[in-house]
Design an enzyme around this catalytic site. Structure first.
Site, PDB file in Angstrom:
ATOM      1  N   HIS A  96     -25.300 -34.491  58.288  1.00  0.00           N
ATOM      2  CA  HIS A  96     -25.369 -33.073  57.909  1.00  0.00           C
ATOM      3  C   HIS A  96     -24.158 -32.732  57.028  1.00  0.00           C
ATOM      4  O   HIS A  96     -23.075 -33.268  57.235  1.00  0.00           O
ATOM      5  CB  HIS A  96     -25.375 -32.192  59.172  1.00  0.00           C
ATOM      6  N   GLU A 144     -31.369 -31.020  51.949  1.00  0.00           N
ATOM      7  CA  GLU A 144     -30.673 -29.765  52.221  1.00  0.00           C
ATOM      8  C   GLU A 144     -29.631 -29.484  51.146  1.00  0.00           C
ATOM      9  O   GLU A 144     -28.493 -29.953  51.257  1.00  0.00           O
ATOM     10  CB  GLU A 144     -29.911 -29.868  53.544  1.00  0.00           C
TER      11      GLU A 144
HETATM   12  P1  PGA Z   1     -29.550 -22.600  57.820  1.00  0.00           P
HETATM   13  O1  PGA Z   1     -28.999 -24.030  58.217  1.00  0.00           O
HETATM   14  O2  PGA Z   1     -30.980 -22.541  58.262  1.00  0.00           O
HETATM   15  O3  PGA Z   1     -28.658 -21.652  58.542  1.00  0.00           O
HETATM   16  O4  PGA Z   1     -29.429 -22.495  56.337  1.00  0.00           O
HETATM   17  C1  PGA Z   1     -29.712 -25.168  57.859  1.00  0.00           C
HETATM   18  C2  PGA Z   1     -28.897 -26.371  58.126  1.00  0.00           C
HETATM   19  O5  PGA Z   1     -27.683 -26.313  58.199  1.00  0.00           O
HETATM   20  O6  PGA Z   1     -29.403 -27.434  58.301  1.00  0.00           O
END
Ligand code: PGA
Length: 218
Positions: A96, A144
């Site tokens: 992440h 992401e």
């Molecule tokens: P968020 O987080 O939905 O708050 O944008 C997504 C993530 O960190 O994977």
């Protein structure tokens, strides 16, 4: 047909009492459709509680850790290893962007993918661009973009779909999910895309009624 994957990443949130409340509301207000698979990823301190609640209530959901040690069991103070996670969960989020900020580079990510598989965990690899390394045998990747994480500004579904397509062309991945400001309102615009097989939800997973709507609308 393979199910849509809907992953909740609660990050560093929730006490035991808050988790109990969340789980009770989730369980009594949602019947999970057969074509959707929900994976809840709480903090390590809550994994045992989540596991017990899910088992006791015979819930058809899976659990995951948010991180795993790159090392095996041993004298590594503060690390939580794959065997310990496997006691409670089948999945683990790796790479992440919030972990990469703490110095986890591609080689650490690779080690973590490998060791999690050794312990029988299924890695959910987060990548921030289609150029990130995707170690072989990774079956679930979440695209992401950093600008979309926790900002309320999601990527466009078309762009996310193109990135997912290019990740699939480069690697033998079964699932590419999208993550970054997913909401009940926009979730379907992502899950309706050809190359996107689910979502990873941060902020809106904390509010159980929003997360239920995300599962319903996905
Ligand atoms: P968020 O987080 O939905 O708050 O944008 C997504 C993530 O960190 O994977």
């Amino acid at each position: 047909m393979k199910p849509l994957l809907i992953v909740a990443n609660f990050k560093s949130n929730m006490t035991i009492l808050e988790a109990k409340d969340w789980l009770e509301k989730f369980h009594s207000n949602l019947k999970i459709p057969e074509n959707k698979k929900v994976i809840l990823c709480p903090s390590f301190t809550l994994l045992a509680n989540f596991n017990e609640f899910v088992k006791t209530n015979n819930m058809q959901i899976a659990l995951g850790g948010q991180n795993v040690s790159r090392l095996p069991q041993g004298p590594y103070t503060g690390e939580v290893n794959g065997a310990q996670i496997k006691d409670f969960a089948d999945y683990v989020i790796i790479g992440h962007s919030e972990r990469r900020q703490f110095g986890e580079d591609e080689s650490v990510v690779e080690e973590k993918i490998k060791i999690s598989k050794d312990y029988g965990l299924i890695p959910i690899l987060c990548v921030q661009s289609e150029d990130n390394k995707v170690p072989s045998e990774t079956s679930i990747v979440v695209y992401e973009p950093v600008f979309a994480i926790g900002t309320g500004i999601a990527d466009s579904p078309e762009d996310a779909n193109n990135k997912a397509k290019s990740l699939k062309e480069k690697h033998a991945i079964e699932y590419v999910l999208y993550g970054g400001s997913v909401t009940p309102e926009n979730v379907r615009s992502f899950t309706s895309m050809d190359n996107i097989s689910g979502v990873l939800v941060g902020t809106d997973s904390l509010d159980v009624s929003k997360f239920i709507k995300i599962v319903e609308n996905a």
